[in-house]
Write an enzyme that holds these catalytic residues in place. Sequence first.
Site, PDB file in Angstrom:
ATOM      1  NE  ARG A   1      -2.194  -1.351   3.590  1.00 45.04           N
ATOM      2  CZ  ARG A   1      -2.760  -1.410   4.793  1.00 45.04           C
ATOM      3  NH1 ARG A   1      -4.041  -1.094   4.939  1.00 45.04           N
ATOM      4  NH2 ARG A   1      -2.049  -1.768   5.841  1.00 45.04           N
TER       5      ARG A   1
ATOM      6  CG  ASP B   1       1.864   6.531   2.989  1.00 41.53           C
ATOM      7  OD1 ASP B   1       1.032   5.694   3.383  1.00 41.53           O
ATOM      8  OD2 ASP B   1       2.996   6.668   3.489  1.00 41.53           O
TER       9      ASP B   1
ATOM     10  NE  ARG C   1       7.304  10.554   2.545  1.00 37.81           N
ATOM     11  CZ  ARG C   1       6.072  10.968   2.891  1.00 37.81           C
ATOM     12  NH1 ARG C   1       5.052  10.123   2.818  1.00 37.81           N
ATOM     13  NH2 ARG C   1       5.882  12.196   3.307  1.00 37.81           N
TER      14      ARG C   1
END
Length: 276
Positions: A63, A65, A210
């Site tokens: 999944r 974001d 990230r």
Amino acid sequence: MNEFYELQAPEYDTRIALCIEYDGSQFNGWQTQNSGVPTVQQELQQALSIIANHPVKVICAGRTDSGVHATGQIVHFDTNAKRKMYGWVVGANKLMEKTVSVKWAKEVPLSFHARFSARQRRYRYLLYSSPFRQGILKNGVSWERRQLDAELMNLAAKKLLGEHDFTSVRAAGCQAHSPIKKITNISVKKHGELIVMDIQANSFLYHMVRNILGLLIPIGAKEKPVDWIESVILQKDRKVAGINALSDGLYFVDAIYDEHFDLPKTLPGPFFLGDI
């Protein structure tokens, strides 16, 4: 529309795997939400349900974001509809927004699961390193105004290879049972003014990629030494780590499965990088 997908489906005899790519800046992430905001899962399910003539629920390898893109997201769904693989691809692409595209479709055994059968997942982060922002691909490439040393970033990144406790790069709200993950490949390379971080692991924590880049940026800017990244990871404390890099430059580029599933191979992308 959400209730449509919560209906109890009959037992289906066919499982189809798809490879999709999408511009995440147009969606509030992958997963369908009760608020009705646009998501990739909702967009794909609506198209496939029309083609199958029954409610379709899709499961993805990883999944993503809000704002995160994909070039090699793998999904699967179950159906009784008899369609040519070409029909699933062309039909879905005609029905969906142009920011989502199916690249291939393949019938797979019922034992295949897009998420649980995946052995590895791979991401790329694209960072434009220049004093002046670029005007093209503003949602597909992140920007850092400082000139970064990609060689220093690569040296630091190599220290993350192997199995570690990645609590320091684990965002709040992460639902993973364990912060211990195994990075099997990571590199940072510069192509002109574009810096590409390529990272592969068995799985990832919430915002892990990230946050790793957030550690590498001050090293590339020569504000922190190469060994700093090791000390941050060893402290197992998110508060001592760096920034959370923006979602703009992040791409889910591949999921790796056992060879017996015989899934088609594609370049990780994005397409404008070529075969690097």
